[in-house]
Design a protein around this motif. Structure first.
Motif, PDB file in Angstrom:
ATOM      1  N   ASP A  22       0.806  -1.238   0.080  1.00  0.00           N
ATOM      2  CA  ASP A  22       0.140  -0.219   0.064  1.00  0.00           C
ATOM      3  C   ASP A  22       0.865   1.165  -0.014  1.00  0.00           C
ATOM      4  OD1 ASP A  22      -2.264  -1.522   0.151  1.00  0.00           O
ATOM      5  OD2 ASP A  22      -2.601  -1.251   2.078  1.00  0.00           O
ATOM      6  N   SER A  23       1.873   1.181   1.028  1.00  0.00           N
ATOM      7  CA  SER A  23       2.894   2.363   0.856  1.00  0.00           C
ATOM      8  C   SER A  23       3.489   2.682  -0.650  1.00  0.00           C
ATOM      9  CB  SER A  23       3.834   2.037   1.888  1.00  0.00           C
ATOM     10  OG  SER A  23       4.858   2.997   1.996  1.00  0.00           O
ATOM     11  N   LYS A  24       3.859   1.487  -1.260  1.00  0.00           N
ATOM     12  CA  LYS A  24       4.625   1.600  -2.568  1.00  0.00           C
ATOM     13  C   LYS A  24       3.585   2.251  -3.447  1.00  0.00           C
ATOM     14  CE  LYS A  24       8.208  -1.821  -1.907  1.00  0.00           C
ATOM     15  NZ  LYS A  24       8.646  -2.993  -2.510  1.00  0.00           N
ATOM     16  N   ALA A  25       2.397   1.657  -3.605  1.00  0.00           N
ATOM     17  CA  ALA A  25       1.322   2.112  -4.380  1.00  0.00           C
ATOM     18  C   ALA A  25       0.950   3.675  -4.164  1.00  0.00           C
ATOM     19  CB  ALA A  25      -0.268   1.404  -4.284  1.00  0.00           C
ATOM     20  N   THR A  26       0.917   4.013  -2.792  1.00  0.00           N
ATOM     21  CA  THR A  26       0.734   5.474  -2.761  1.00  0.00           C
ATOM     22  C   THR A  26       1.773   6.253  -2.903  1.00  0.00           C
ATOM     23  OG1 THR A  26      -0.733   4.716  -0.657  1.00  0.00           O
ATOM     24  CG2 THR A  26       0.219   7.018  -0.724  1.00  0.00           C
ATOM     25  N   GLU A  27       3.232   5.766  -2.836  1.00  0.00           N
ATOM     26  CA  GLU A  27       4.359   6.487  -3.359  1.00  0.00           C
ATOM     27  C   GLU A  27       4.199   6.780  -4.921  1.00  0.00           C
ATOM     28  OE1 GLU A  27       7.814   4.864  -1.858  1.00  0.00           O
ATOM     29  OE2 GLU A  27       7.465   5.397   0.094  1.00  0.00           O
ATOM     30  N   GLU A  28       3.730   5.518  -5.735  1.00  0.00           N
ATOM     31  CA  GLU A  28       3.641   5.667  -7.133  1.00  0.00           C
ATOM     32  C   GLU A  28       2.606   6.803  -7.605  1.00  0.00           C
ATOM     33  OE1 GLU A  28       3.064   1.781  -8.810  1.00  0.00           O
ATOM     34  OE2 GLU A  28       4.647   1.151  -7.895  1.00  0.00           O
TER      35      GLU A  28
END
Length: 138
Positions: A22-28
């Protein structure tokens, strides 16, 4: 995540993986939003530059208009008839009208002169006498 583990809390591996993804998706998503924001800023910057350029062109054209109006402003030496002309087209029409008037006056004056010659010299040959004729030998 390391802070959660450091406090002694137990978290499942699946929850950690989900939170990490979720954190990576949010960063993307954040990266895409920042890129879109930067592109929008560039577009706005270009539009502002175009508007500034158009504004400068408008100021230049306004100055030209003021100069033209000053050129067409009647002077004290002009007659009232001339000062009534507001456009170049009106002036051209007036000049054409005056040309025709001058031509008509010249023709009338020529006809009067011919009539005077006929009365003063009845024996004078008047063959082919016209306004545009030239006098040769006399």
């Amino acid at each position: 995540m390391a802070q959660v583990l450091a406090k002694g809390n137990t978290v499942s591996v699946a929850a950690l993986k989900k939170a990490d993804s979720d954190s990576k998706a949010t960063e993307e998503k954040l990266g895409k939003v920042e890129a879109a924001l930067e592109a929008s800023r560039e577009k706005v910057k270009k539009k502002v530059e175009e508007l500034v350029k158009k504004d400068e062109e408008l100021d230049t054209e306004k100055k030209k208009l003021v100069d033209l109006k000053a050129d067409w402003k009647p002077t004290t030496k002009e007659s009232k008839d001339i000062s009534r002309l507001k456009t170049r087209a009106e002036m051209v029409d007036k000049i054409e009208s005056l040309k025709l008037d001058c031509l008509e006056m010249a023709e009338a004056d020529f006809k009067r002169a011919v009539e005077q010659l006929k009365h003063l010299n009845p024996d004078l040959k008047m063959d082919n006498i016209e306004l545009s004729s030239k006098t040769v030998d006399g």
